[in-house]
Each structure stands twice: as C-alpha cells, then as structure tokens.
Design an enzyme around this catalytic site. Structure first.
Site, PDB file in Angstrom:
ATOM      1  N   GLU A 114      26.438  41.159  26.709  1.00 20.94           N
ATOM      2  CA  GLU A 114      27.597  42.030  26.527  1.00 20.94           C
ATOM      3  C   GLU A 114      28.863  41.239  26.836  1.00 20.94           C
ATOM      4  O   GLU A 114      28.873  40.414  27.762  1.00 20.94           O
ATOM      5  CB  GLU A 114      27.516  43.240  27.463  1.00 20.94           C
ATOM      6  CG  GLU A 114      26.244  44.061  27.318  1.00 20.94           C
ATOM      7  CD  GLU A 114      26.087  45.058  28.445  1.00 20.94           C
ATOM      8  OE1 GLU A 114      27.071  45.765  28.757  1.00 20.94           O
ATOM      9  OE2 GLU A 114      24.989  45.127  29.037  1.00 20.94           O
ATOM     10  N   LYS A 116      32.211  40.343  28.494  1.00 20.71           N
ATOM     11  CA  LYS A 116      32.767  40.662  29.808  1.00 20.71           C
ATOM     12  C   LYS A 116      34.249  41.011  29.629  1.00 20.71           C
ATOM     13  O   LYS A 116      35.073  40.133  29.406  1.00 20.71           O
ATOM     14  CB  LYS A 116      32.608  39.478  30.762  1.00 20.71           C
ATOM     15  CG  LYS A 116      33.009  39.784  32.191  1.00 20.71           C
ATOM     16  CD  LYS A 116      32.716  38.598  33.092  1.00 20.71           C
ATOM     17  CE  LYS A 116      33.049  38.935  34.541  1.00 20.71           C
ATOM     18  NZ  LYS A 116      34.497  39.200  34.728  1.00 20.71           N
ATOM     19  N   ASP A 118      37.986  41.927  30.390  1.00 25.23           N
ATOM     20  CA  ASP A 118      38.900  41.516  31.456  1.00 25.23           C
ATOM     21  C   ASP A 118      39.758  42.708  31.867  1.00 25.23           C
ATOM     22  O   ASP A 118      40.876  42.900  31.376  1.00 25.23           O
ATOM     23  CB  ASP A 118      39.776  40.362  30.962  1.00 25.23           C
ATOM     24  CG  ASP A 118      40.348  39.549  32.116  1.00 25.23           C
ATOM     25  OD1 ASP A 118      39.897  39.751  33.261  1.00 25.23           O
ATOM     26  OD2 ASP A 118      41.228  38.712  31.872  1.00 25.23           O
ATOM     27  N   TYR A 226      29.192  50.651  30.630  1.00 27.02           N
ATOM     28  CA  TYR A 226      28.108  49.675  30.488  1.00 27.02           C
ATOM     29  C   TYR A 226      26.894  49.962  31.370  1.00 27.02           C
ATOM     30  O   TYR A 226      25.909  49.229  31.318  1.00 27.02           O
ATOM     31  CB  TYR A 226      28.605  48.249  30.738  1.00 27.02           C
ATOM     32  CG  TYR A 226      29.337  48.016  32.049  1.00 27.02           C
ATOM     33  CD1 TYR A 226      28.684  48.091  33.277  1.00 27.02           C
ATOM     34  CD2 TYR A 226      30.682  47.677  32.055  1.00 27.02           C
ATOM     35  CE1 TYR A 226      29.341  47.852  34.462  1.00 27.02           C
ATOM     36  CE2 TYR A 226      31.362  47.427  33.236  1.00 27.02           C
ATOM     37  CZ  TYR A 226      30.688  47.522  34.439  1.00 27.02           C
ATOM     38  OH  TYR A 226      31.358  47.294  35.614  1.00 27.02           O
ATOM     39  N   LYS A 330      31.217  32.532  32.381  1.00 27.16           N
ATOM     40  CA  LYS A 330      32.670  32.568  32.246  1.00 27.16           C
ATOM     41  C   LYS A 330      33.138  31.466  31.307  1.00 27.16           C
ATOM     42  O   LYS A 330      32.711  30.309  31.415  1.00 27.16           O
ATOM     43  CB  LYS A 330      33.337  32.397  33.619  1.00 27.16           C
ATOM     44  CG  LYS A 330      32.955  33.464  34.641  1.00 27.16           C
ATOM     45  CD  LYS A 330      33.495  34.828  34.265  1.00 27.16           C
ATOM     46  CE  LYS A 330      34.981  34.916  34.425  1.00 27.16           C
ATOM     47  NZ  LYS A 330      35.420  34.893  35.829  1.00 27.16           N
ATOM     48  N   CYS A 424      75.874  28.869  38.580  1.00 25.59           N
ATOM     49  CA  CYS A 424      75.220  29.700  37.571  1.00 25.59           C
ATOM     50  C   CYS A 424      75.460  29.118  36.185  1.00 25.59           C
ATOM     51  O   CYS A 424      76.614  28.813  35.832  1.00 25.59           O
ATOM     52  CB  CYS A 424      75.750  31.123  37.642  1.00 25.59           C
ATOM     53  SG  CYS A 424      75.131  32.199  36.318  1.00 25.59           S
ATOM     54  N   CYS A 427      77.925  31.969  34.259  1.00 27.44           N
ATOM     55  CA  CYS A 427      79.297  32.266  34.682  1.00 27.44           C
ATOM     56  C   CYS A 427      79.954  31.132  35.451  1.00 27.44           C
ATOM     57  O   CYS A 427      81.169  31.165  35.680  1.00 27.44           O
ATOM     58  CB  CYS A 427      79.329  33.539  35.524  1.00 27.44           C
ATOM     59  SG  CYS A 427      78.528  33.388  37.141  1.00 27.44           S
ATOM     60  N   CYS A 442      72.246  34.049  41.186  1.00 27.14           N
ATOM     61  CA  CYS A 442      73.684  34.206  41.003  1.00 27.14           C
ATOM     62  C   CYS A 442      74.061  35.539  41.638  1.00 27.14           C
ATOM     63  O   CYS A 442      73.398  36.549  41.392  1.00 27.14           O
ATOM     64  CB  CYS A 442      74.047  34.201  39.518  1.00 27.14           C
ATOM     65  SG  CYS A 442      75.786  34.614  39.194  1.00 27.14           S
ATOM     66  N   CYS A 447      78.934  38.516  36.427  1.00 26.42           N
ATOM     67  CA  CYS A 447      78.273  37.530  35.569  1.00 26.42           C
ATOM     68  C   CYS A 447      77.789  38.222  34.293  1.00 26.42           C
ATOM     69  O   CYS A 447      77.090  39.239  34.366  1.00 26.42           O
ATOM     70  CB  CYS A 447      77.095  36.895  36.299  1.00 26.42           C
ATOM     71  SG  CYS A 447      76.133  35.754  35.269  1.00 26.42           S
TER      72      CYS A 447
END
Length: 686
Positions: A114, A116, A118, A226, A330, A424, A427, A442, A447
C-alpha cells in the site's frame, strides 16, 4: 412532527449519506450538486422544526458550532504501533529473513503493498455503527481526542454502511491534504503575509489541531482507511468468539479483504494497492511507484508492506516497538546539484528580511526549481554560502525547495560570501536583529514592502474580506502614492481608481463598494487584519471575546492578556507592544473615524417585557433560519430574559438552529425545553 415527516427525515438522511459515499468514496456522483443542496436544506428545515430528533450521524452535524477550548488526552482502545523503516531492497530482504525465523514453518504467504500516505495517522471509534470518537495517534498509546474536527472530513462516514454493525469497531487511517488544496492554502497564506506550511503533512497535522472545526472544514482534509479491528485484540482475527450481538459482523481473514470491506462500509481506500506473492513482486511495485508517485494528487513518501494473513500477523506479533509482520520502505528525498547565481532579499509584512537563493534551474520531484529560501543569517552562516557555489538542493517534504549543503570542493576562486544587509533593501532604513530571534527585520512602519504586505493581509478572506482588492491593485495604489496606511483605503474615490491601469467605471464602483462593505466586519476580524505578530484568526477571536473593544485591549496589561487560555506570553507581549506604538494608536483612531467596528456590541433596544420570558435563562445553539445570534439575544433581553453561553440545570430554554452541536446533546440529557426560531418568536409575542 408527524409520522410522514419523520419518515421523510429518515429518508433524507439515508439518501444524503449514500450521495456522500458515492461522491467522496466511489468518485461516482449519483446526483447533481444543486439536488444535493436542495435535499440538504430540506433536512435542515425538518430538523429545525424538531431538534429533539437530531442525531449525531445526521449529515447536518459535521461542523461544530463553537470552537473547542482544548483537546483532551485519551487512551487508544487498541495501540497504534509505528512501523520499522527500510530504505532499500536489501533491508527489505533482511526484514523477510527475520520474520521467517520466527515462523519457519510458513512456506506459503502473500504481501499486500500500500502507498504510504504522507499525512497524520487517525484512530476512529464506531459504536453500533456511529462515529463516537476520533483521535490523533499521539505516542501510540495516548492521543488527543479531536472528534469535532474529524467529523468535518467528508470521506469519513458518520454512520457505517452496515445493517448489523458490531458493538464497537476501530478504524485506522491517514488524514491528508490533497496537493491542490495545499498549494491554495499556501497561496492564501502568502497573500496574507503569513508563514507558509512546509509540506502537506505539517499542514494536515496543524489543521487537525485547530480548535475551531469551521477552519478544519474550510481546508478540506481527505482520508484513506487502511485497517479495521474489533475493540478487543482477541477479536481482531475471527468473530467466532465474539458476543452474540456481534456474530453478524465477520472480521476478514486477510488485509486484502479488510481493505475491500472498508470500502464497502463507507471509507475511501487507496486504489493503488497490490497483492504480491513474492518479494520480487514487492520490489517491482516499489520501483514503479518511486517514479509514478509524482503524478499523484497527494504526497506519498514510501510503501507499506504487510503480510496478508491476519492469522500469520497474530502469530508473529510485535517487537517492543514494531509489528513483525509489516514494514515501511521509505523513498529517499530527491536531490540535485546546481550553481547559485545570486541571493535576493524579500521583505514581508512584519518586516522580516528573508534571503532567497536563485540558482540554475534543476528538475526535482517532477517540477523545475530555480530558487529556495535560505531562512535567515544563521542558516546562511551554517551553510557558509558564497555566490557562485555549487549546492545540493532538494524538496523538503517534496514540496518546499531547500539548500541542503555546499560542495566546498567546487567553490570557484571568485565566489563571494553572502552577508545580510545593514539597511532594508526596499526603504534603505537600518535593520535590526533582536537578541532572542534569528530573523533580521526592517522596523520602518512606512516601508513600502511592509505596507504592501499589511494591505494584502488586511484585504484577505479571513480579515476584512475585500473582494477584488488584489496584490496588483495594491501595488498600483502604492506606486501612485494613494495609500500610506490601511485606513487610507476608506478615503479612496472612484475618480482616483479610474486613473489606474485597466480599471473601468464598473470595476471601480464595485471595489469602492467592497471596501465600504468591509466596515461591517466584526471587531475580531479587524484585530486579525491589523497583522499583529503571532495573532492568527483564531487567536484574534479569542482576544476579541475577552477584550470586546480596541480600547479595552489597548489598555490591558501583558499579564491579563497572557492569562487567557490559548494566548500565552509571546502573543501577549506582541499585542501589548503593538498597541503602545504611537503610529498604531493613530491608525486605530483613524479606523474608528472612518467607521470600522472596533467593539463587539449590539445596539441597545428598549425593554418590553414578556411575561412568558421575563426572568428566564436562554442558550442559543446553531444557525437560526432568519435571525443572527446577536439579534435573537437582543430580542430575548428586550423581553426581560437572560442569555448565557453554557447549558446548565439553570437553563430554561435552548433555542436550536441548524448544525446544533454539543449544547443540544447536553440539553437533551438535562431535559431542558427546546425551541425553534419560530417557537421563540411566538413566545416573544406580547
């Protein structure tokens, strides 16, 4: 309700359950959406007329009305073991050798392979065929009870498709986010200036732990089952030892048959499974999906291999950590080398400056990748990154590209070390990095990058929900110097909008109206829209409930804010600091001037007491057909009644609307009188 109406109610529930099964499990819709919606509305109306007939497995009961205050720890009826991992075919062969040593007499066997998924493992409990509990895996022995959230997942049946269900049945499976849903969530979060989810697995886990089930419902989680078990381990293999009441339910003898049964009783089961008679067939299956998985609409990070026979599974048993009869192969994360061409800097709405590596495009997990976040200065220093370096790139969780390491041996002589700026990049003002943070920021509230992010967040769906105000229009407003704070939105005119590129009279009028309509959004949404660090939409609701006006929240001390359950010190400090910035105080005053809702109030009404209601205590649950909850509350108070939030022995009446939740069940237990909206209005008459 008469017998004819009662029969219709039962018919509607059965028909809607069948339609959901056909749509979400079989992927074969049996009716048009409009037909489903009409039948669903009819069921809601019948249940509103007779709320005492509402049952937990009704299709109308999927979404809870009130956010939970916490999740309780629960002990699993049957432990959820983790699986041993294998990372190549040699380790898979070693696993087969080990279990064969335990059962050397077994010569004939089959494997079930089956995918797997995630996501997040979930344990479901059904009693007499009805879902009564959903819990997270936790440590396998103890998990968190999240039934209210589990009920929102449409591919999980509230009632099993079994004519004679066992007294208790345990279902195991994986809750996950489809990729398109995940991408849309991240697009929405990016537009709102919120941190992106790293991968669907984390997003699914975070979604399941939301206290507000309405948020869970919006995110549209899916589920693959499952495994199924009887409540007692001794009953997992055969049913001949089960009590007489459970004899009609036959537990399958194999995993393959169990998967078929799961589908029959109402669950989605992953269709990409295979019954294999040898390890070579298992290897062929794994090899095939190592490449084909990129075409799936969800993430899979490997293959689960199980011995098919439940009798053999029982004979093999468990080690201290894992079942001997199953293993997870895996897949390794796909990696690729590429050369860094430049590092650019992004400034978010909170002022956070994020370095992003741009490199020569490479193919990873089926997509072309040309940039990856470097997170912050500490990560850059850890990598010792130079512009011109050859780096190894992979997709974290097969979604978010990341730089794994630098190949120092390939560093060219002209490579330049990257350093975070002292000003920054947008700005030009100095940046700061607090001692307790890894992020450089910043702090110039003017800004343009911060302002743009703040405006996008303000207009987002969970904040002020200003339809039509997208990032492109906001950028034009900024370029023309029309906006300096979010409050300036409410001073815009149609004539100003008509000066923008590709803006017509009709579009301008619609946008001005949408901006005006946002003035009606409640105080909790305004608070969320302000973009205070660490304050999400749910936290904003909690804060607004405890401090029902901007004035009260601005005057609150850190300790008082932090004392609220679910808030804590970090959020409290951020809120306190925000309201004590002079520029933000000016902003709040301007928002009040232009007509934003900065407090949670109901307009006062003259009291006209009704002898039937005076002195009585009411609780309102669910969505009423015509009245908003505040309107119903005001009418009751106007007639001399009292409205509380909690059902208790002192409650005289429960006013029941659509999608009523736990309050209805508690009221039924206590024998409290229930009223529909129509009955309440009748009672309110002088």
């Amino acid at each position: 309700m008469g017998s004819t109406q009662n029969q219709r109610l039962l018919e509607l529930r059965q028909l809607l359950q069948q339609a959901s099964y056909a749509y979400y499990v079989l992927d074969a819709p049996m009716m048009a959406d409009a037909v489903y919606d009409r039948l669903y509305r009819e069921l809601q109306e019948l249940e509103a007329q007779s709320p005492e007939l509402i049952t937990p497995d009704s299709p109308t009961q999927r979404i809870g009305e009130q956010p939970a205050t916490r999740f309780n720890s629960v002990r699993h009826n049957i432990p959820l073991y983790s699986l041993e991992n294998a990372f190549n075919q040699a380790e898979l062969a070693n696993w087969q050798t080990r279990w064969q040593r335990v059962a050397p007499e077994v010569k004939q066997f089959e494997y079930v392979c089956e995918l797997k998924i995630d996501g997040s493992a979930i344990a479901l409990t059904y009693e007499d065929g009805v879902l009564v509990r959903g819990a997270t895996r936790g440590d396998g022995v103890m998990g968190e009870e999240i039934t209210q959230n589990i009920r929102t997942i449409r591919s999980i049946p509230l009632r099993l498709h079994l004519p004679h269900p066992p007294k208790r049945l345990e279902i195991r499976g994986e809750a996950f986010l489809p990729l398109e849903t995940f991408y849309q969530m991240n697009r929405d979060r990016e537009q709102a200036g919120e941190p992106l989810f790293a991968n669907p697995r984390n997003a699914a886990a975070g979604t399941l732990r939301q206290l507000d089930s309405r948020i869970v419902a919006e995110r549209k989680l899916d589920f693959f089952a499952y495994a199924l078990h009887m409540s007692e381990p001794s009953q997992q293999i055969a049913s001949n030892s089960a009590p007489a009441s459970e004899q009609l339910f036959q537990v399958p003898a194999t995993q393959w048959a169990a998967l078929d049964l799961l589908k029959q009783i109402g669950f989605r089961v992953n269709p990409h499974r295979s019954l294999c008679s040898s390890l070579s067939e298992v290897q062929a299956y794994c090899d095939s999906w190592s490449t084909e998985r990129v075409n799936l609409p969800y993430l899979t990070d490997g293959v689960v291999v199980k011995l098919n026979s439940f009798e053999l599974q029982q004979a093999l048993g468990f080690t201290q950590k894992f079942p001997r009869w199953a293993i997870a192969l895996k897949y390794p994360a796909e990696e690729a080398p590429t050369q860094v061409e430049r590092v650019v800097l992004q400034v978010g709405r909170t002022g956070a400056i994020t370095p992003v590596a741009e490199f020569q495009p490479v193919q990873l997990a089926g997509t072309t990748v040309s940039r990856a976040t470097l997170h912050n200065q500490d990560r850059v220093a850890e990598l010792d990154l130079h512009i011109g370096d050859t780096v190894i790139v992979r997709k974290a969780g097969e979604i978010i590209p990341e730089v794994v390491r630098v190949l120092l041996e390939l560093r060219p002589a002209h490579a330049q070390r990257f350093q975070m700026p002292i000003d920054c990049p947008v700005c030009g003002q100095p940046v700061v990095r607090p001692e307790d943070e890894a992020v450089t920021r910043c702090i110039n509230v003017s800004c343009p990058a911060i302002l743009k992010g703040a405006l996008v967040h303000w207009a987002s769906r969970d904040a002020m929900d200003i339809n039509g105000l997208g990032e492109k229009w906001i950028q034009q407003f900024l370029d023309r110097g029309l906006l300096h704070t979010v409050a300036d939105l409410y001073d815009l005119t149609i004539d100003q909008l008509l000066t923008l590129d590709r803006m017509g009279q009709k579009s301008a009028a619609k946008l001005i109206q949408a901006i005006a309509d946002s003035k009606q959004q409640p105080w909790s949404r305004v608070l969320y829209g302000l973009g205070i660090r660490h304050v999400g939409s749910v936290n904003a609701q909690v804060l607004a409930q405890n401090f029902p006006s901007a004035k009260l929240l601005s005057q609150a001390e850190i300790e008082a804010i932090a004392a609220i359950y679910g808030i804590g010190l970090e959020i409290a400090q951020a809120v306190y600091q925000w309201f004590h910035v002079p520029a933000n105080q000016v902003l709040i005053n301007r928002l009040e001037t232009v007509g934003l809702q900065l407090e949670m109030t109901v307009a006062p009404q003259p009291v006209v007491q009704s002898t039937a209601i005076a002195g009585k205590t009411f609780v309102i649950t669910g969505t009423l057909p015509t009245l908003k909850r505040d309107e119903a509350k005001a009418l009751i108070q106007q007639a001399g009644g009292k409205v509380t939030e909690t059902v208790s022995k002192k409650t005289d009446y429960l006013v029941v609307g659509e999608e009523a939740g736990a309050k209805l069940q508690k009221a039924q237990t206590l024998g409290i009188s229930q009223l529909s909206e129509a009955e309440l209005l009748e009672l309110l008459k002088p």
